[in-house]
Design a protein around this motif. Structure first.
Motif, PDB file in Angstrom:
ATOM      1  N   LEU A  84     -55.926  52.252  69.469  1.00 57.96           N
ATOM      2  CA  LEU A  84     -57.050  51.355  69.211  1.00 57.96           C
ATOM      3  C   LEU A  84     -56.946  50.735  67.819  1.00 57.96           C
ATOM      4  O   LEU A  84     -57.263  49.554  67.635  1.00 57.96           O
ATOM      5  CB  LEU A  84     -58.367  52.111  69.356  1.00 57.96           C
ATOM      6  N   ARG A  85     -56.528  51.526  66.840  1.00 53.62           N
ATOM      7  CA  ARG A  85     -56.327  50.979  65.491  1.00 53.62           C
ATOM      8  C   ARG A  85     -55.327  49.834  65.538  1.00 53.62           C
ATOM      9  O   ARG A  85     -55.548  48.769  64.953  1.00 53.62           O
ATOM     10  CB  ARG A  85     -55.794  52.074  64.565  1.00 53.62           C
ATOM     11  N   ASP A  86     -54.208  50.050  66.219  1.00 51.25           N
ATOM     12  CA  ASP A  86     -53.192  49.002  66.293  1.00 51.25           C
ATOM     13  C   ASP A  86     -53.744  47.753  66.973  1.00 51.25           C
ATOM     14  O   ASP A  86     -53.520  46.627  66.517  1.00 51.25           O
ATOM     15  CB  ASP A  86     -51.970  49.506  67.063  1.00 51.25           C
ATOM     16  N   ALA A  87     -54.474  47.954  68.086  1.00 46.62           N
ATOM     17  CA  ALA A  87     -55.011  46.805  68.823  1.00 46.62           C
ATOM     18  C   ALA A  87     -55.950  45.984  67.959  1.00 46.62           C
ATOM     19  O   ALA A  87     -55.995  44.749  68.064  1.00 46.62           O
ATOM     20  CB  ALA A  87     -55.725  47.291  70.084  1.00 46.62           C
ATOM     21  N   TRP A  88     -56.696  46.657  67.095  1.00 46.40           N
ATOM     22  CA  TRP A  88     -57.691  45.955  66.289  1.00 46.40           C
ATOM     23  C   TRP A  88     -57.102  45.367  65.016  1.00 46.40           C
ATOM     24  O   TRP A  88     -57.284  44.177  64.719  1.00 46.40           O
ATOM     25  CB  TRP A  88     -58.839  46.912  65.943  1.00 46.40           C
ATOM     26  N   TYR A  89     -56.388  46.160  64.252  1.00 48.86           N
ATOM     27  CA  TYR A  89     -55.970  45.733  62.922  1.00 48.86           C
ATOM     28  C   TYR A  89     -54.681  44.926  62.919  1.00 48.86           C
ATOM     29  O   TYR A  89     -54.399  44.213  61.940  1.00 48.86           O
ATOM     30  CB  TYR A  89     -55.816  46.946  62.003  1.00 48.86           C
ATOM     31  N   LEU A  90     -53.888  45.020  63.955  1.00 44.71           N
ATOM     32  CA  LEU A  90     -52.618  44.303  63.983  1.00 44.71           C
ATOM     33  C   LEU A  90     -52.664  43.070  64.878  1.00 44.71           C
ATOM     34  O   LEU A  90     -51.652  42.420  65.094  1.00 44.71           O
ATOM     35  CB  LEU A  90     -51.487  45.242  64.448  1.00 44.71           C
ATOM     36  N   ARG A  91     -53.831  42.737  65.405  1.00 43.84           N
ATOM     37  CA  ARG A  91     -53.935  41.538  66.229  1.00 43.84           C
ATOM     38  C   ARG A  91     -53.883  40.305  65.334  1.00 43.84           C
ATOM     39  O   ARG A  91     -54.218  40.376  64.136  1.00 43.84           O
ATOM     40  CB  ARG A  91     -55.233  41.556  67.030  1.00 43.84           C
ATOM     41  N   PRO A  92     -53.490  39.160  65.886  1.00 43.82           N
ATOM     42  CA  PRO A  92     -53.544  37.918  65.089  1.00 43.82           C
ATOM     43  C   PRO A  92     -54.976  37.611  64.676  1.00 43.82           C
ATOM     44  O   PRO A  92     -55.933  38.092  65.286  1.00 43.82           O
ATOM     45  CB  PRO A  92     -53.009  36.856  66.072  1.00 43.82           C
ATOM     46  N   ALA A  93     -55.116  36.797  63.656  1.00 48.95           N
ATOM     47  CA  ALA A  93     -56.449  36.417  63.201  1.00 48.95           C
ATOM     48  C   ALA A  93     -57.239  35.818  64.353  1.00 48.95           C
ATOM     49  O   ALA A  93     -56.765  34.900  65.036  1.00 48.95           O
ATOM     50  CB  ALA A  93     -56.336  35.408  62.058  1.00 48.95           C
ATOM     51  N   ASP A  94     -58.425  36.374  64.602  1.00 46.16           N
ATOM     52  CA  ASP A  94     -59.296  35.939  65.692  1.00 46.16           C
ATOM     53  C   ASP A  94     -58.666  36.137  67.067  1.00 46.16           C
ATOM     54  O   ASP A  94     -59.094  35.528  68.049  1.00 46.16           O
ATOM     55  CB  ASP A  94     -59.703  34.463  65.532  1.00 46.16           C
ATOM     56  N   GLY A  95     -57.639  36.994  67.152  1.00 48.06           N
ATOM     57  CA  GLY A  95     -56.986  37.253  68.428  1.00 48.06           C
ATOM     58  C   GLY A  95     -57.766  38.243  69.270  1.00 48.06           C
ATOM     59  O   GLY A  95     -58.589  39.014  68.757  1.00 48.06           O
ATOM     60  N   ASP A  96     -57.511  38.236  70.568  1.00 47.79           N
ATOM     61  CA  ASP A  96     -58.166  39.149  71.495  1.00 47.79           C
ATOM     62  C   ASP A  96     -57.493  40.522  71.397  1.00 47.79           C
ATOM     63  O   ASP A  96     -56.279  40.631  71.630  1.00 47.79           O
ATOM     64  CB  ASP A  96     -58.047  38.596  72.922  1.00 47.79           C
ATOM     65  N   PRO A  97     -58.234  41.584  71.063  1.00 50.39           N
ATOM     66  CA  PRO A  97     -57.620  42.917  70.951  1.00 50.39           C
ATOM     67  C   PRO A  97     -57.405  43.599  72.291  1.00 50.39           C
ATOM     68  O   PRO A  97     -56.942  44.738  72.319  1.00 50.39           O
ATOM     69  CB  PRO A  97     -58.630  43.683  70.102  1.00 50.39           C
ATOM     70  N   GLY A  98     -57.773  42.952  73.398  1.00 53.39           N
ATOM     71  CA  GLY A  98     -57.616  43.565  74.707  1.00 53.39           C
ATOM     72  C   GLY A  98     -58.849  44.360  75.105  1.00 53.39           C
ATOM     73  O   GLY A  98     -59.767  44.555  74.302  1.00 53.39           O
ATOM     74  N   PRO A  99     -58.884  44.847  76.364  1.00 52.86           N
ATOM     75  CA  PRO A  99     -60.085  45.536  76.859  1.00 52.86           C
ATOM     76  C   PRO A  99     -60.495  46.739  76.015  1.00 52.86           C
ATOM     77  O   PRO A  99     -61.668  46.894  75.681  1.00 52.86           O
ATOM     78  CB  PRO A  99     -59.687  45.951  78.284  1.00 52.86           C
ATOM     79  N   ALA A 100     -59.533  47.601  75.675  1.00 55.54           N
ATOM     80  CA  ALA A 100     -59.886  48.774  74.872  1.00 55.54           C
ATOM     81  C   ALA A 100     -60.276  48.364  73.458  1.00 55.54           C
ATOM     82  O   ALA A 100     -61.191  48.927  72.861  1.00 55.54           O
ATOM     83  CB  ALA A 100     -58.714  49.760  74.837  1.00 55.54           C
ATOM     84  N   GLY A 101     -59.593  47.369  72.906  1.00 54.86           N
ATOM     85  CA  GLY A 101     -59.947  46.881  71.580  1.00 54.86           C
ATOM     86  C   GLY A 101     -61.335  46.282  71.545  1.00 54.86           C
ATOM     87  O   GLY A 101     -62.046  46.375  70.539  1.00 54.86           O
TER      88      GLY A 101
END
Length: 315
Positions: A84-101
């Motif tokens: 979850l950390r990766d999905a949130w903090y490593l996403r592109p700026a304003d990117g969709d973190p996915g369902p779990a994110g």
């Protein structure tokens, strides 16, 4: 009501702790005992919330991560806290973190905003949790108002919201626990909610006969009270872990030479982690990387990803 934060420096401050006798060690069937444990645990947590230490943002953000990981498990997803950390903090700026994110986004919103939910905010949270909107869910803000007006003890008002969501839309239990934390904060007059209950929502399910969460009556009230006690104890333990790390960070600030270091330190105190690629108006990515390496060497922060690249730093 606003509370003045306790700075990381200055006179020593002891993080409130839930007494051992108030931490449930197993299933608690007696509603009166469960309520007693919840009240004792909330007293310690209330003292911590009102102290508002300078690292409270990082504390709440980490609690949000814990709750989001529990929500992902209940939803049948495989993402753990690290993912979850990766999905949130490593996403592109304003990117969709996915369902779990997006589940993490829901609990981060809980931790960052003043408690209180109108229909627009509730619809947005339902979208983050992957829930379909309905007229029954639209009535929940009014239900919150009714529970607060009734003046019920905070844990029982929280249990009533879990029950109300299950009645409004069976299967929307994640929203029930999210709203239960909102009601706790509103009832206790906290300036910000504390993500607590989702992390312990699975405990009563396993302890109850047949494996299902109690749907009504004293069984649900007792189960939520137990979750409150366990959540408050966990939150205080986490605070006791973060506080000395924040004090160490504060102590090394005078040794930092990097321009823009103050902004990086503030972000470390305000959030769960900060990406090693941090870039601000006063801090280049190269300077940020050197700053974080320096902070790790001084024992002020930890690298939490365990990777050689795309690193994440936090208290």
């Amino acid at each position: 009501m606003d509370f003045a934060p306790i700075p990381a420096s200055g006179a020593p401050w002891t993080v409130p702790a839930v007494p051992g006798w108030a931490v449930p060690r197993g299933a608690v069937a007696d509603p009166a005992e469960a309520a007693f444990l919840a009240g004792a645990a909330l007293n310690a947590l209330d003292n911590l919330v009102r102290a508002n230490p300078s690292w409270a943002g990082a504390w709440r953000a980490r609690l949000a991560l814990i709750c989001a990981a529990a929500a992902a498990r209940q939803a049948g997803r495989a993402e753990d806290e690290s993912m979850l950390r990766d999905a949130w903090y490593l996403r592109p700026a304003d990117g969709d973190p996915g369902p779990a994110g997006r589940m993490l986004a829901a609990w981060r919103r809980l931790a960052e905003c003043s408690p209180g939910v109108d229909t627009t905010a509730l619809q947005s949270v339902c979208t983050l949790l992957g829930l379909s909107w309905s007229a029954e869910l639209a009535s929940l803000p009014d239900e919150i108002d009714r529970q607060l007006a009734a003046g019920r003890p905070a844990p029982l008002a929280a249990a009533a919201m879990v029950r109300a969501v299950e009645t409004a839309q069976p299967g929307a239990r994640l929203l029930g626990w999210w709203l239960a934390d909102q009601v706790l904060a509103l009832r206790l007059r906290w300036p910000l909610s504390v993500p607590l209950l989702m992390a312990d929502a699975g405990g009563p399910r396993r302890a109850s006969r047949g494996g299902g969460f109690p749907a009504d009556g004293d069984g649900l009230d007792a189960a939520v009270c137990v979750a409150v006690a366990q959540g408050a104890a966990r939150a205080c333990r986490l605070a006791a872990e973060i506080a000395p790390r924040a004090a160490r960070l504060d102590a090394v600030v005078p040794k930092l030479r990097a321009k823009g270091a103050g902004d990086a330190v503030r972000r470390l105190l305000d959030d769960d982690v900060v990406p090693g690629t941090l870039q601000t108006a006063a801090l280049s990515r190269f300077a940020a990387r050197r700053l974080f390496d320096r902070l790790v060497a001084l024992g002020a922060v930890r690298e939490l990803s365990g990777r050689s690249s795309f690193k994440l730093y936090g208290l």
